[in-house]
Scaffold this active site. Structure first.
Site, PDB file in Angstrom:
ATOM      1  N   SER A 115       0.836  -1.188  -0.064  1.00 17.39           N
ATOM      2  CA  SER A 115      -0.115  -0.020   0.112  1.00 17.39           C
ATOM      3  C   SER A 115       0.910   1.106  -0.086  1.00 17.39           C
ATOM      4  CB  SER A 115      -1.032  -0.071   1.164  1.00 17.39           C
ATOM      5  OG  SER A 115      -1.947   0.987   1.066  1.00 17.39           O
ATOM      6  N   HIS A 116       0.534   1.972   0.857  1.00 15.49           N
ATOM      7  CA  HIS A 116       1.515   3.620   0.954  1.00 15.49           C
ATOM      8  C   HIS A 116       2.628   3.337   1.665  1.00 15.49           C
ATOM      9  CE1 HIS A 116      -0.910   2.453   4.586  1.00 15.49           C
ATOM     10  NE2 HIS A 116      -0.400   2.980   5.334  1.00 15.49           N
ATOM     11  N   ASP A 286      -2.012   6.461  -3.287  1.00 13.20           N
ATOM     12  CA  ASP A 286      -0.820   5.771  -2.629  1.00 13.20           C
ATOM     13  C   ASP A 286      -0.285   4.663  -3.850  1.00 13.20           C
ATOM     14  OD1 ASP A 286      -3.095   4.018  -2.738  1.00 13.20           O
ATOM     15  OD2 ASP A 286      -2.485   2.975  -0.762  1.00 13.20           O
ATOM     16  N   ASP A 288      -0.783   1.693  -4.617  1.00 10.52           N
ATOM     17  CA  ASP A 288      -1.633   0.717  -5.197  1.00 10.52           C
ATOM     18  C   ASP A 288      -3.160   1.367  -5.747  1.00 10.52           C
ATOM     19  OD1 ASP A 288      -2.292   0.636  -2.394  1.00 10.52           O
ATOM     20  OD2 ASP A 288      -3.401  -1.142  -2.596  1.00 10.52           O
ATOM     21  N   ASP A 290      -5.692   2.822  -4.132  1.00 10.57           N
ATOM     22  CA  ASP A 290      -6.913   2.570  -3.423  1.00 10.57           C
ATOM     23  C   ASP A 290      -7.373   3.744  -2.529  1.00 10.57           C
ATOM     24  OD1 ASP A 290      -4.984   1.841  -1.474  1.00 10.57           O
ATOM     25  OD2 ASP A 290      -6.013  -0.062  -0.959  1.00 10.57           O
ATOM     26  N   ARG A 291      -6.168   4.704  -2.052  1.00 11.25           N
ATOM     27  CA  ARG A 291      -6.306   5.736  -1.022  1.00 11.25           C
ATOM     28  C   ARG A 291      -6.044   6.869  -1.951  1.00 11.25           C
ATOM     29  NH1 ARG A 291      -3.333   5.007   4.590  1.00 11.25           N
ATOM     30  NH2 ARG A 291      -4.016   3.004   5.038  1.00 11.25           N
ATOM     31  N   GLU A 374     -13.583   5.838   5.123  1.00 13.78           N
ATOM     32  CA  GLU A 374     -12.484   5.793   6.245  1.00 13.78           C
ATOM     33  C   GLU A 374     -11.800   7.061   6.508  1.00 13.78           C
ATOM     34  OE1 GLU A 374     -11.180   1.663   7.585  1.00 13.78           O
ATOM     35  OE2 GLU A 374     -10.796   1.653   5.419  1.00 13.78           O
ATOM     36  N   SER A 376      -8.708   6.982   6.908  1.00 15.34           N
ATOM     37  CA  SER A 376      -7.488   6.788   6.413  1.00 15.34           C
ATOM     38  C   SER A 376      -7.265   7.006   5.026  1.00 15.34           C
ATOM     39  CB  SER A 376      -7.024   5.288   6.995  1.00 15.34           C
ATOM     40  OG  SER A 376      -7.922   4.354   6.356  1.00 15.34           O
ATOM     41  N   LYS A 387     -11.792   0.191  -1.514  1.00 20.64           N
ATOM     42  CA  LYS A 387     -11.543   1.611  -1.635  1.00 20.64           C
ATOM     43  C   LYS A 387     -11.018   1.888  -2.897  1.00 20.64           C
ATOM     44  CE  LYS A 387      -7.896   1.911   1.728  1.00 20.64           C
ATOM     45  NZ  LYS A 387      -8.101   0.545   2.365  1.00 20.64           N
TER      46      LYS A 387
HETATM   47  C1  G6P Z   1      -5.725  -0.829   5.521  1.00 21.25           C
HETATM   48  C2  G6P Z   1      -6.974  -1.051   5.226  1.00 21.25           C
HETATM   49  C3  G6P Z   1      -7.886   0.342   5.539  1.00 21.25           C
HETATM   50  C4  G6P Z   1      -7.838   0.635   7.041  1.00 21.25           C
HETATM   51  C5  G6P Z   1      -6.019   0.840   7.262  1.00 21.25           C
HETATM   52  C6  G6P Z   1      -6.135   0.860   8.709  1.00 21.25           C
HETATM   53  O1  G6P Z   1      -5.040   0.311   4.681  1.00 21.25           O
HETATM   54  O2  G6P Z   1      -7.019  -1.261   3.873  1.00 21.25           O
HETATM   55  O3  G6P Z   1      -9.260  -0.157   5.314  1.00 21.25           O
HETATM   56  O4  G6P Z   1      -8.577   1.585   7.250  1.00 21.25           O
HETATM   57  O5  G6P Z   1      -5.588  -0.302   6.803  1.00 21.25           O
HETATM   58  O6  G6P Z   1      -4.595   1.380   8.835  1.00 21.25           O
HETATM   59  P1  G6P Z   1      -4.046   1.362  10.430  1.00 21.25           P
HETATM   60  O7  G6P Z   1      -2.792   1.611  10.189  1.00 21.25           O
HETATM   61  O8  G6P Z   1      -4.734   2.703  11.000  1.00 21.25           O
HETATM   62  O9  G6P Z   1      -4.420   0.304  11.210  1.00 21.25           O
HETATM   63 ZN    ZN Z   2      -3.280   1.195  -0.578  1.00 22.71          ZN
END
Ligand code: G6P
Ligand code: ZN
Length: 561
Positions: A115-116, A286, A288, A290-291, A374, A376, A387
């Site tokens: 991801s990020h 990000d 991939d 999704d964000r 979310e 995030s 997402k």
């Molecule tokens: C991932 C999930 C998100 C979630 C996030 C929480 O990115 O895909 O759905 O909100 O994790 O991350 P955290 O580091 O706050 O647990």
């Molecule tokens: Zn991501």
């Protein structure tokens, strides 16, 4: 020629909410670390379901993805998977994988991403397994994978099988064994996803906004992640945004050494370029895809909690929702209650889930929820089960096209109607895991003590009385599964909230503690205040009751959002 290779199990392959995420060096140098995990994923699927089935494979382009895809192909063949659908050169965004799984009715998908988190030999690597609805695996599936991984003794592989990731189209293999034939299909990374978006949005309306006489100038930062090809093809080629609207659009294995994380800290260059006022809309994704972070002119920041609320209040601007209607709304627990106000105004159900996109899946599959988000930096709808960053951008552009207003005007109008939820998040990264664990344990003991709900905290002129405090628990309304220990929550009598939770995604070393503060302001006269000033008293309470600075030896958070 299927070979069964002996191996020894690892005890640290429990996937988190974003899959199995580790330092790249762990995957690269620990013997069979990758093979063990892939075997665990494949074995978690019943052989009956596996035989002849289709699995989608994609990556965000980070370092080690190609090596991993080669191994996945060889192991999928040896484990009886009938067909793999892989993105061109291995590239597929997370939303595209979710879309393709659903479209072709695959049994699931494997996404190579952290991801990020940064990439490269010194960065992170990750493997995420999505299930047949296109969404992240449930806790039950995750647990099954983990249990297999703990006792694994061998894995199956066809070591001689080679594919060419750059050649679009079918490649068939006769494996001369019981599972024949095995087929690989290399597909265009963007096509299927683009077609889906065409069915959701009014492309002409967006095109008019981006090319018409009063053309909106936009700046889109793909952060050197997977989104480059999607941005160029969809926003530039299809929707007419000039080529120079899109920056950092060549996927790099190490994301250019940057954090591919769309927030005010790590997408600083987008923020800088928006400050000049030349662009009326800005977004960053990000790695991939999704964000995403949404900015208005002069870098007006749209908090993700507001973004989902504004979307929910304006779905009439989007053909998909005009056609499908809007069922319920959902948000994760730490996401602000701005969405709750929209749900109330529209008389819709509002679901409050734990953090993690997987919790939205059941709600959507059962028709309870159409739109969710979310804090995030994730927003999405039931068009897929992830997402979706680019979808979010098209949501905003559609709303702007239809309302003929700027980002800032849309957000301020929204606040004027429903009130403003001030929010902020403090992240303490790289905390010694034991320190984090005991901090949370002691805090839980304090806030769940009977005397706590009668407590009042006075800070300056403000008095906050505790109304409710708990460790958040969620019972899935569809299948009754209970998720416990999802974050400590203190709700005050004026609706303000303080939340403490441990991050589930910190792949690297140490734990991350997140503190969220939120307060609600109805009076439009008071909507222009500085967030930190509004939330200062609540944050003071949070620091005091958790004693976080003394316990961690920190003087402040590592990131403030
Ligand atoms: C991932 C999930 C998100 C979630 C996030 C929480 O990115 O895909 O759905 O909100 O994790 O991350 P955290 O580091 O706050 O647990
Ligand atoms: Zn991501």
């Amino acid at each position: 020629p299927v070979r069964h290779e002996r191996t020894s199990p690892y005890d640290d392959q429990r996937p988190g909410p974003g899959g199995l995420r580790k330092k790249t060096s762990v995957f690269e140098s620990k013997r069979n670390y990758l093979q063990n995990y892939i075997q665990s994923v494949l074995s978690s699927i019943d052989l009956r379901d596996r035989q002849g089935s289709t699995v989608v494979v994609g990556s965000d382009g980070r370092y080690f993805s190609r090596t991993a895809i080669e191994v996945i192909v060889q192991m999928a063949a040896a484990n009886g998977i009938g067909r793999l659908v892989i993105g061109h050169n291995g590239i597929l965004s997370t939303p595209a994988v979710s879309c393709i799984i659903r479209k072709i009715k695959a049994i699931g998908g494997i996404i190579l991403t952290a991801s990020h988190n940064p990439g490269g030999p010194g960065g992170d690597f990750g493997i995420k397994f999505n299930v047949a609805n296109g969404g992240p695996s449930s806790d039950t599936v995750t647990e099954k994978i983990y249990q297999v991984s703990r006792t694994l003794e061998e894995y199956a592989i066809c070591p001689d099988l080679r594919i060419d990731l750059s050649r679009l189209g079918r490649q068939d293999f006769d494996l001369e064994n019981k599972f024949k034939p095995f087929r690989v299909e290399i597909v265009d990374s963007v096509e299927v996803y683009l077609n889906m978006l065409r069915g959701i949005f009014d492309f002409n309306a967006i095109k008019g906004l981006l090319t018409g006489p009063e053309q909106l100038k936009i700046r889109i930062d793909a952060m050197n992640g997977v989104m480059g090809p999607y941005v160029r093809r969809i926003l530039c080629d299809e929707l007419g945004a000039p080529a120079n609207s899109a920056v950092n659009c060549v996927p790099l294995e190490d994301f250019g050494g940057q954090y591919p994380d769309p927030n005010l800290t790590y997408a600083a260059s987008l923020v800088e370029s928006m400050k000049g006022g030349d662009f009326g809309f800005g977004a960053a994704f990000d790695a991939d895809g999704d964000r995403c972070m949404i900015l208005g002119q002069n870098a007006f920041f749209v908090h993700p909690s507001d973004s989902v609320a504004v979307m929910a209040a304006n779905t009439s601007c989007i053909p998909y929702f005009r056609q499908m209607g809007l069922r319920g709304l959902a948000r994760s627990m730490p996401t602000s209650t701005a969405l709750d106000k929209v749900a109330k105004a529209l008389k819709l159900a509002l679901y409050e889930t734990p953090s993690g996109w997987r919790f939205f899946g059941n709600l959507m599959d059962s028709g309870r929820c159409s739109l969710c988000g979310e804090e995030s930096f994730g927003t999405g709808s039931d068009h897929i089960r992830e997402k979706d960053g680019l979808w979010s951008v098209l949501m905003w552009l559609s709303i702007m096209a239809s309302r003929k207003q700027s980002v800032e005007e849309i957000v301020k109008d929204h606040w004027a109607k429903l009130g403003r939820n001030y929010v902020c998040r403090f992240d303490y990264e790289g905390i010694e895991p034991k320190v984090a664990f005991y901090l949370m344990r002691d805090l839980e003991a304090m806030i769940t003590d009977k005397t706590f709900t009668s407590q009042k905290f006075a800070v300056g002129n403000n008095v906050y009385s505790v109304e409710k405090a708990d460790n958040f628990e969620y019972i899935d309304p569809v299948d009754g599964t209970v998720a416990r220990n999802q974050g400590l929550r203190i709700i005050f009598s004026d609706g303000s909230r303080l939340i403490f939770r441990l991050s589930g995604t910190s792949g690297g070393v140490g734990a991350t503690i997140r503190i969220y503060a939120e307060s609600y302001e109805r009076d439009p006269e008071k909507h222009g205040r500085e967030t930190q000033a509004v939330l200062g008293p609540l944050i003071a309470i949070a620091l005091k009751i958790s004693n976080i600075h003394e316990r961690t030896g920190r003087r402040g958070p590592s990131v403030i959002t």
